[in-house]
Scaffold this motif. Structure first.
Motif, mmCIF file in Angstrom:
data_model
loop_
_atom_site.group_PDB
_atom_site.id
_atom_site.type_symbol
_atom_site.label_atom_id
_atom_site.label_comp_id
_atom_site.label_asym_id
_atom_site.label_seq_id
_atom_site.Cartn_x
_atom_site.Cartn_y
_atom_site.Cartn_z
ATOM 1 N N ILE A 11 -60.525 -20.262 -19.984
ATOM 2 C CA ILE A 11 -60.035 -18.938 -20.410
ATOM 3 C C ILE A 11 -58.659 -18.749 -19.777
ATOM 4 N N GLY A 12 -57.641 -18.695 -20.651
ATOM 5 C CA GLY A 12 -56.251 -18.802 -20.232
ATOM 6 C C GLY A 12 -55.863 -20.246 -20.488
ATOM 7 N N ALA A 13 -55.020 -20.440 -21.498
ATOM 8 C CA ALA A 13 -54.703 -21.819 -21.897
ATOM 9 C C ALA A 13 -53.211 -22.093 -21.713
ATOM 10 N N GLY A 14 -52.743 -21.819 -20.500
ATOM 11 C CA GLY A 14 -51.324 -22.027 -20.194
ATOM 12 C C GLY A 14 -51.064 -23.418 -19.648
ATOM 13 N N ASN A 15 -50.058 -23.492 -18.779
ATOM 14 C CA ASN A 15 -49.604 -24.798 -18.282
ATOM 15 C C ASN A 15 -50.685 -25.564 -17.532
ATOM 16 N N ALA A 17 -54.059 -25.052 -17.468
ATOM 17 C CA ALA A 17 -55.234 -25.379 -18.286
ATOM 18 C C ALA A 17 -54.917 -26.568 -19.193
ATOM 19 N N CYS A 38 -59.204 -21.065 -24.646
ATOM 20 C CA CYS A 38 -59.087 -19.678 -25.113
ATOM 21 C C CYS A 38 -57.808 -19.062 -24.580
ATOM 22 N N ILE A 40 -54.837 -15.548 -25.418
ATOM 23 C CA ILE A 40 -54.524 -14.393 -26.259
ATOM 24 C C ILE A 40 -53.350 -14.715 -27.187
ATOM 25 N N VAL A 74 -56.345 -17.729 -16.017
ATOM 26 C CA VAL A 74 -55.282 -16.737 -16.253
ATOM 27 C C VAL A 74 -54.547 -16.506 -14.940
ATOM 28 N N ILE A 103 -59.132 -21.171 -10.999
ATOM 29 C CA ILE A 103 -57.986 -21.917 -10.446
ATOM 30 C C ILE A 103 -56.877 -20.962 -9.994
ATOM 31 N N ALA A 104 -57.168 -19.663 -10.023
ATOM 32 C CA ALA A 104 -56.108 -18.694 -9.675
ATOM 33 C C ALA A 104 -55.732 -18.790 -8.203
ATOM 34 N N ALA A 105 -54.446 -18.716 -7.947
ATOM 35 C CA ALA A 105 -53.976 -18.740 -6.556
ATOM 36 C C ALA A 105 -54.389 -17.450 -5.857
ATOM 37 N N MET A 134 -57.885 -25.444 -6.466
ATOM 38 C CA MET A 134 -56.432 -25.379 -6.548
ATOM 39 C C MET A 134 -55.941 -26.738 -7.022
ATOM 40 N N PRO A 135 -55.662 -26.852 -8.339
ATOM 41 C CA PRO A 135 -55.188 -28.132 -8.892
ATOM 42 C C PRO A 135 -53.657 -28.185 -8.864
ATOM 43 N N ASN A 136 -53.073 -29.197 -9.452
ATOM 44 C CA ASN A 136 -51.619 -29.166 -9.687
ATOM 45 C C ASN A 136 -51.297 -29.878 -11.000
ATOM 46 N N GLY A 188 -50.619 -27.361 -4.474
ATOM 47 C CA GLY A 188 -50.581 -26.547 -5.696
ATOM 48 C C GLY A 188 -49.144 -26.313 -6.145
HETATM 49 N N1 LIG Z 1 -48.975 -23.778 -13.007
HETATM 50 C C1 LIG Z 1 -49.431 -24.416 -11.939
HETATM 51 O O1 LIG Z 1 -48.840 -25.411 -11.486
HETATM 52 C C2 LIG Z 1 -50.672 -23.958 -11.255
HETATM 53 C C3 LIG Z 1 -51.298 -22.770 -11.598
HETATM 54 N N2 LIG Z 1 -52.439 -22.374 -10.955
HETATM 55 C C4 LIG Z 1 -53.109 -21.131 -11.342
HETATM 56 O O2 LIG Z 1 -53.486 -21.275 -12.691
HETATM 57 C C5 LIG Z 1 -53.496 -20.020 -13.335
HETATM 58 C C6 LIG Z 1 -52.713 -20.142 -14.622
HETATM 59 O O3 LIG Z 1 -51.378 -20.513 -14.312
HETATM 60 P P1 LIG Z 1 -50.426 -21.093 -15.444
HETATM 61 O O4 LIG Z 1 -51.191 -22.009 -16.325
HETATM 62 O O5 LIG Z 1 -49.215 -21.565 -14.761
HETATM 63 O O6 LIG Z 1 -50.111 -19.731 -16.215
HETATM 64 P P2 LIG Z 1 -49.691 -19.515 -17.731
HETATM 65 O O7 LIG Z 1 -49.033 -18.195 -17.796
HETATM 66 O O8 LIG Z 1 -48.970 -20.727 -18.218
HETATM 67 O O9 LIG Z 1 -51.113 -19.446 -18.484
HETATM 68 C C7 LIG Z 1 -51.966 -18.357 -18.528
HETATM 69 C C8 LIG Z 1 -52.286 -18.094 -19.998
HETATM 70 O O10 LIG Z 1 -53.370 -17.170 -20.086
HETATM 71 C C9 LIG Z 1 -53.056 -16.213 -21.085
HETATM 72 N N3 LIG Z 1 -53.895 -15.037 -20.857
HETATM 73 C C10 LIG Z 1 -53.620 -13.916 -20.142
HETATM 74 N N4 LIG Z 1 -54.686 -13.083 -20.159
HETATM 75 C C11 LIG Z 1 -55.655 -13.687 -20.895
HETATM 76 C C12 LIG Z 1 -56.973 -13.327 -21.281
HETATM 77 N N5 LIG Z 1 -57.530 -12.171 -20.896
HETATM 78 N N6 LIG Z 1 -57.689 -14.193 -22.044
HETATM 79 C C13 LIG Z 1 -57.146 -15.372 -22.433
HETATM 80 N N7 LIG Z 1 -55.896 -15.763 -22.116
HETATM 81 C C14 LIG Z 1 -55.154 -14.935 -21.342
HETATM 82 C C15 LIG Z 1 -51.588 -16.018 -20.910
HETATM 83 O O11 LIG Z 1 -50.995 -15.341 -21.995
HETATM 84 P P3 LIG Z 1 -49.654 -14.421 -21.666
HETATM 85 O O12 LIG Z 1 -48.616 -15.384 -21.195
HETATM 86 O O13 LIG Z 1 -49.340 -13.775 -22.961
HETATM 87 O O14 LIG Z 1 -50.076 -13.473 -20.587
HETATM 88 C C16 LIG Z 1 -51.123 -17.458 -20.767
HETATM 89 O O15 LIG Z 1 -50.972 -18.089 -22.017
HETATM 90 C C17 LIG Z 1 -52.884 -19.021 -12.366
HETATM 91 O O16 LIG Z 1 -53.899 -18.207 -11.849
HETATM 92 C C18 LIG Z 1 -52.255 -19.890 -11.282
HETATM 93 O O17 LIG Z 1 -52.331 -19.276 -10.006
HETATM 94 C C19 LIG Z 1 -53.031 -23.140 -9.997
HETATM 95 C C20 LIG Z 1 -52.459 -24.327 -9.635
HETATM 96 C C21 LIG Z 1 -51.215 -24.806 -10.180
#
Ligand SMILES: NC(=O)C1=CN([C@@H]2O[C@H](COP(=O)(O)OP(=O)(O)OC[C@H]3O[C@@H](n4cnc5c(N)ncnc54)[C@H](OP(=O)(O)O)[C@@H]3O)[C@@H](O)[C@H]2O)C=CC1
Ligand SMILES: O=C(O)[C@@H]1CCC=N1
Length: 285
Positions: A11-15, A17, A38, A40, A74, A103-105, A134-136, A188
């Motif tokens: 849940i949260g499909a950013g960098n 994930a 997943c 948004i 997220v 995985i949230a910090a 805490m991955p990277n 991290g």
């Molecule tokens: N990047 C890294 O190197 C590392 C990150 N982390 C942790 O991983 C987590 C994610 O980081 P990162 O991947 O960089 O962040 P990102 O912003 O790249 O990814 C988070 C994603 O989640 C989406 N999102 C927000 N709220 C919701 C919701 N309710 N349901 C579904 N999706 C949602 C965001 O959309 P929108 O952008 O529109 O808000 C975004 O696409 C953080 O908590 C961070 O502390 C841990 C280790 C390393």
């Protein structure tokens, strides 16, 4: 549960994930069809579907319900709203046991427990063991480093499952929760310190007259080779540094200049700031 029965929902499909899901697939640990991502953001999901052929969803509730292991990915600032949404829909009263991996910090296990275990008796809470990881991002190329700890409901087999998933992406260290801010500051955030160093080296090489491609090759092959030498030789970094540093030579001139500018102190203070920020994030929620 065998590996083929595991269904992971991010849940949260950013960098981060993406790095983890990509690693699970490319390492052969999981099939694409075992993963749901997943977010948004629809554009993000269509990119991930094309790239990795995973299931995608805009519904956190559906992703939570259908997964056997849920990865909360997220940003820390969005975590409370997400957890409250899941709890308000009654999903924390899961009949099926499932691991929650966050995985949230910064955010402590007690924060997740306070929301997800609200109104649950011990038996029901025990169905939702919570682990902090805490991955990277080098996980994406199977060269990640992860720290892992779990709450009181986490069994040895939950920890083994998490470790098996994470070890397909690189190295894993089991730590205490108190060590998590330190893990965040070292591994991290660590890849960014390295990229910052590369940026500075490449920029300087360009100023010395090299084309951008040449500057990148010179810097990257050097840093890659130095890391490999360090890993393969088993020698201490200070000893390897001495072997490069001829008395009265060019390296000595460089290191003297860096010492005069307190580069090591800058790195130390930067890392301490990361650990401090990790602690602060827990106060923001
Ligand atoms: N990047 C890294 O190197 C590392 C990150 N982390 C942790 O991983 C987590 C994610 O980081 P990162 O991947 O960089 O962040 P990102 O912003 O790249 O990814 C988070 C994603 O989640 C989406 N999102 C927000 N709220 C919701 C919701 N309710 N349901 C579904 N999706 C949602 C965001 O959309 P929108 O952008 O529109 O808000 C975004 O696409 C953080 O908590 C961070 O502390 C841990 C280790 C390393
Ligand atoms: O910068 C951050 O907060 C996240 C946690 C570690 C790496 N990226």
């Amino acid at each position: 549960m065998s590996a083929s029965d595991v269904r992971i929902g991010f849940i949260g499909a950013g960098n981060m994930a993406e790095a983890m899901a990509g690693a699970l697939i490319s390492s052969g640990k999981m099939q694409s069809r075992q993963l749901t991502l997943c977010d948004i953001r629809e554009d993000r999901l269509s990119y991930l579907k094309t790239q990795y052929n995973v299931h995608t969803s805009t519904s956190a509730a559906e992703t939570f319900e259908t997964a056997s292991t849920v990865v909360l990915a997220v940003k820390p600032q969005g975590m409370r709203a997400l957890l409250e949404e899941l709890r308000n829909k009654g999903l924390h009263r899961s009949v099926q046991r499932k691991q929650i991996i966050t995985i949230a910090a910064g955010l402590p296990l007690s924060f997740y427990e306070g929301i997800l275990y609200e109104g649950l008796d011990e038996t029901s809470a025990a169905r939702l063991p919570i682990m902090r990881v805490m991955p990277n991002t080098p996980a994406l190329v199977l060269a990640g480093m992860s720290g892992l700890c779990g709450n009181a409901h986490t069994t040895p087999s939950d920890m083994d499952l998490a470790e098996a998933l994470l070890s397909s992406m690189g190295d894993v260290l089991r730590v205490t929760e108190a060590q998590m801010d330190g893990v965040t500051a070292v591994s991290g955030s660590g890849p960014a310190y390295f990229f910052y160093f590369v940026e500075a080296m490449v920029k300087t090489a360009e100023k010395m007259g090299f084309q951008s491609g040449e500057a990148n090759r010179l810097a990257l092959a050097t840093l890659n080779g130095a890391a490999k030498l360090l890993l393969d030789s088993g020698e201490e970094p200070a000893d390897l540094r001495r072997k490069v540093t001829s008395p009265g030579g060019t390296t000595e001139a460089a290191i003297n200049e860096m010492k005069a500018r307190n580069v090591a102190e800058g790195i130390q203070e930067g890392m301490l700031a990361a650990a401090r920020r990790s602690r602060e994030l827990s106060e923001l929620i």
